[in-house]
Design a protein around this motif. Sequence first.
Motif, PDB file in Angstrom:
ATOM      1  N   TYR A   1      -4.871  -6.512  17.388  1.00 11.89           N
ATOM      2  CA  TYR A   1      -3.797  -7.210  16.666  1.00 11.89           C
ATOM      3  C   TYR A   1      -3.836  -8.704  17.009  1.00 11.89           C
ATOM      4  O   TYR A   1      -3.749  -9.556  16.126  1.00 11.89           O
ATOM      5  CB  TYR A   1      -2.447  -6.590  17.038  1.00 11.89           C
ATOM      6  CG  TYR A   1      -1.266  -7.169  16.283  1.00 11.89           C
ATOM      7  CD1 TYR A   1      -0.936  -6.708  15.017  1.00 11.89           C
ATOM      8  CD2 TYR A   1      -0.477  -8.171  16.839  1.00 11.89           C
ATOM      9  CE1 TYR A   1       0.153  -7.236  14.323  1.00 11.89           C
ATOM     10  CE2 TYR A   1       0.601  -8.710  16.152  1.00 11.89           C
ATOM     11  CZ  TYR A   1       0.915  -8.235  14.894  1.00 11.89           C
ATOM     12  OH  TYR A   1       1.986  -8.765  14.205  1.00 11.89           O
TER      13      TYR A   1
ATOM     14  N   ASN B   1       1.298 -11.357   3.653  1.00  9.55           N
ATOM     15  CA  ASN B   1       2.176 -10.920   4.735  1.00  9.55           C
ATOM     16  C   ASN B   1       1.901  -9.495   5.213  1.00  9.55           C
ATOM     17  O   ASN B   1       2.339  -9.122   6.298  1.00  9.55           O
ATOM     18  CB  ASN B   1       3.618 -11.060   4.210  1.00  9.55           C
ATOM     19  CG  ASN B   1       4.621 -10.359   5.065  1.00  9.55           C
ATOM     20  OD1 ASN B   1       5.028 -10.861   6.101  1.00  9.55           O
ATOM     21  ND2 ASN B   1       5.020  -9.152   4.636  1.00  9.55           N
TER      22      ASN B   1
ATOM     23  N   ASP C   1      -4.122  -1.945  -1.626  1.00 12.42           N
ATOM     24  CA  ASP C   1      -4.491  -2.100  -0.217  1.00 12.42           C
ATOM     25  C   ASP C   1      -5.148  -3.474  -0.084  1.00 12.42           C
ATOM     26  O   ASP C   1      -6.228  -3.706  -0.646  1.00 12.42           O
ATOM     27  CB  ASP C   1      -5.467  -0.975   0.162  1.00 12.42           C
ATOM     28  CG  ASP C   1      -6.006  -1.115   1.580  1.00 12.42           C
ATOM     29  OD1 ASP C   1      -5.755  -2.157   2.229  1.00 12.42           O
ATOM     30  OD2 ASP C   1      -6.702  -0.179   2.025  1.00 12.42           O
TER      31      ASP C   1
ATOM     32  N   GLY D   1       9.120 -14.008  15.418  1.00 14.35           N
ATOM     33  CA  GLY D   1       9.319 -13.493  16.775  1.00 14.35           C
ATOM     34  C   GLY D   1       9.531 -11.990  16.670  1.00 14.35           C
ATOM     35  O   GLY D   1       9.030 -11.324  15.755  1.00 14.35           O
TER      36      GLY D   1
ATOM     37  N   THR E   1       1.329 -14.803   7.076  1.00 18.40           N
ATOM     38  CA  THR E   1       2.117 -14.348   8.226  1.00 18.40           C
ATOM     39  C   THR E   1       1.218 -14.112   9.431  1.00 18.40           C
ATOM     40  O   THR E   1       0.356 -13.234   9.415  1.00 18.40           O
ATOM     41  CB  THR E   1       2.907 -13.066   7.883  1.00 18.40           C
ATOM     42  OG1 THR E   1       3.689 -13.321   6.718  1.00 18.40           O
ATOM     43  CG2 THR E   1       3.831 -12.678   9.027  1.00 18.40           C
ATOM     44  N   GLY E   2       1.430 -14.920  10.441  1.00 20.57           N
ATOM     45  CA  GLY E   2       0.717 -14.755  11.712  1.00 20.57           C
ATOM     46  C   GLY E   2       1.617 -14.056  12.706  1.00 20.57           C
ATOM     47  O   GLY E   2       2.415 -13.188  12.334  1.00 20.57           O
TER      48      GLY E   2
ATOM     49  N   ALA F   1       0.826  -1.207   0.000  1.00 19.55           N
ATOM     50  CA  ALA F   1       0.000   0.000   0.000  1.00 19.55           C
ATOM     51  C   ALA F   1       0.861   1.258   0.000  1.00 19.55           C
ATOM     52  O   ALA F   1       0.376   2.340  -0.314  1.00 19.55           O
ATOM     53  CB  ALA F   1      -0.913  -0.007   1.231  1.00 19.55           C
TER      54      ALA F   1
HETATM   55  P1  NAD Z   1       6.844  -3.766   7.925  1.00 22.77           P
HETATM   56  O1  NAD Z   1       6.122  -2.548   8.377  1.00 22.77           O
HETATM   57  O2  NAD Z   1       8.311  -3.652   7.701  1.00 22.77           O
HETATM   58  O3  NAD Z   1       6.160  -4.374   6.633  1.00 22.77           O
HETATM   59  C1  NAD Z   1       4.768  -4.430   6.479  1.00 22.77           C
HETATM   60  C2  NAD Z   1       4.445  -3.971   5.079  1.00 22.77           C
HETATM   61  O4  NAD Z   1       3.027  -4.119   4.892  1.00 22.77           O
HETATM   62  C3  NAD Z   1       4.777  -2.487   4.829  1.00 22.77           C
HETATM   63  O5  NAD Z   1       5.552  -2.334   3.657  1.00 22.77           O
HETATM   64  C4  NAD Z   1       3.420  -1.835   4.685  1.00 22.77           C
HETATM   65  O6  NAD Z   1       3.402  -0.713   3.806  1.00 22.77           O
HETATM   66  C5  NAD Z   1       2.580  -2.998   4.156  1.00 22.77           C
HETATM   67  N1  NAD Z   1       1.154  -2.793   4.372  1.00 22.77           N
HETATM   68  C6  NAD Z   1       0.552  -2.320   5.499  1.00 22.77           C
HETATM   69  N2  NAD Z   1      -0.769  -2.231   5.295  1.00 22.77           N
HETATM   70  C7  NAD Z   1      -1.007  -2.656   4.034  1.00 22.77           C
HETATM   71  C8  NAD Z   1      -2.174  -2.802   3.251  1.00 22.77           C
HETATM   72  N3  NAD Z   1      -3.374  -2.444   3.717  1.00 22.77           N
HETATM   73  N4  NAD Z   1      -2.059  -3.298   1.990  1.00 22.77           N
HETATM   74  C9  NAD Z   1      -0.827  -3.633   1.493  1.00 22.77           C
HETATM   75  N5  NAD Z   1       0.302  -3.489   2.191  1.00 22.77           N
HETATM   76  C10 NAD Z   1       0.220  -3.014   3.438  1.00 22.77           C
HETATM   77  O7  NAD Z   1       6.544  -4.851   9.063  1.00 22.77           O
HETATM   78  P2  NAD Z   1       6.942  -6.385   9.210  1.00 22.77           P
HETATM   79  O8  NAD Z   1       7.317  -6.548  10.633  1.00 22.77           O
HETATM   80  O9  NAD Z   1       7.842  -6.831   8.148  1.00 22.77           O
HETATM   81  O10 NAD Z   1       5.521  -7.059   9.033  1.00 22.77           O
HETATM   82  C11 NAD Z   1       5.272  -8.137   8.153  1.00 22.77           C
HETATM   83  C12 NAD Z   1       4.313  -9.091   8.821  1.00 22.77           C
HETATM   84  O11 NAD Z   1       4.972  -9.715   9.933  1.00 22.77           O
HETATM   85  C13 NAD Z   1       3.065  -8.433   9.388  1.00 22.77           C
HETATM   86  O12 NAD Z   1       1.948  -9.234   9.102  1.00 22.77           O
HETATM   87  C14 NAD Z   1       3.330  -8.403  10.881  1.00 22.77           C
HETATM   88  O13 NAD Z   1       2.147  -8.376  11.629  1.00 22.77           O
HETATM   89  C15 NAD Z   1       4.104  -9.688  11.048  1.00 22.77           C
HETATM   90  N6  NAD Z   1       4.892  -9.810  12.282  1.00 22.77           N
HETATM   91  C16 NAD Z   1       5.915  -8.932  12.540  1.00 22.77           C
HETATM   92  C17 NAD Z   1       6.644  -9.083  13.712  1.00 22.77           C
HETATM   93  C18 NAD Z   1       7.787  -8.148  14.066  1.00 22.77           C
HETATM   94  O14 NAD Z   1       8.331  -8.244  15.190  1.00 22.77           O
HETATM   95  N7  NAD Z   1       8.206  -7.272  13.162  1.00 22.77           N
HETATM   96  C19 NAD Z   1       6.338 -10.114  14.620  1.00 22.77           C
HETATM   97  C20 NAD Z   1       5.297 -10.975  14.316  1.00 22.77           C
HETATM   98  C21 NAD Z   1       4.585 -10.816  13.143  1.00 22.77           C
END
Ligand code: NAD
Length: 277
Positions: A157, A92, A65, A191, A142-143, A43
């Motif tokens: 969340y 993801n 989105d 994690g 991705t959970g 997005a």
């Molecule tokens: P990040 O913010 O680096 O990446 C998430 C990406 O999703 C971003 O580029 C963002 O622009 C995009 N995004 C957000 N809303 C969107 C939408 N409506 N449509 C399309 N794209 C969208 O974060 P991340 O940590 O890499 O997150 C990736 C996944 O991992 C997520 O599902 C997050 O919940 C999960 N996760 C992350 C962690 C952590 O510690 N970082 C832990 C557990 C799970």
Amino acid sequence: MSEIHPALAQGNVAVVTGGANGIGLAAARRFLGFGMKVCIVDADAGQLAQVLPELGPDAIGKVVDVSDRRAVEALACEVEGQLGPVSVLMNNAGTGGGGDALTSPEGWQRVLGVNLFGVVNGTQAFGPAMAARDAPGLIVNTGSKQGITSPPGDTAYNVSKAGVRAFTEGLAHTLRNREGCRVTAHLLIPGFTYTGMMKKWLPEKPAGAWDPEQVADAMIAGLARGDFYLWCLDNETTRKKDEKRVLWGAMDITENRPALSRWDPAWKDAFERFMGG
Ligand code: NAD
């Protein structure tokens, strides 16, 4: 074809939502490393435009989105037309800050819209064609550990990620019972990972966090083992510790304890004994 999963093969097409940053971007790089064509969906148009050039000619980007069902359905047609049939789908995209149980109706709509319905939309827009093809396929959703242990704070969340877990378990069951279907589904459980989400609040990587590349490596290693639960660690927990936390949460039900007893002062000592024992 790679020995990791038959869908991870040269020339095959992968779609990664939330692929312009963090874990999605690291996974997209791994898929490109297998010689695949990758569509990064995000997005954030600015972030997408920034990363796309460095990914090379096998990567394309789409600004979508994932909570918008029609846009995701249109995306599925576009990707198939532009790159060919999809073999790998990684749902993801994620966001946080939804709110607790009594607040923020907008936050709940947004977080459930992206984290849960984004996964449902992606799976239902791409999955039926993947399942109908006589070819190997892979769906990774991705959970989060928060969807399993439900730490207090961002309840929206937790609910979204608990939904992703239940959805992906159901998806795996449906796929494996479909005659001739060669698509497998998996739940990625990162994690504590230092990604775009976190960089907004923490300018430096905390020692306890993994890099997104470590999560992508753990995902690939789990797929190579044939795991459904692609469990990741970080620098502040161990597999044993995580297993005990999951068990304690499940035992709230079997032992008829209060909800989230891990965070109830009356249960603090018992929880600590359990973790140490
Ligand atoms: P990040 O913010 O680096 O990446 C998430 C990406 O999703 C971003 O580029 C963002 O622009 C995009 N995004 C957000 N809303 C969107 C939408 N409506 N449509 C399309 N794209 C969208 O974060 P991340 O940590 O890499 O997150 C990736 C996944 O991992 C997520 O599902 C997050 O919940 C999960 N996760 C992350 C962690 C952590 O510690 N970082 C832990 C557990 C799970």
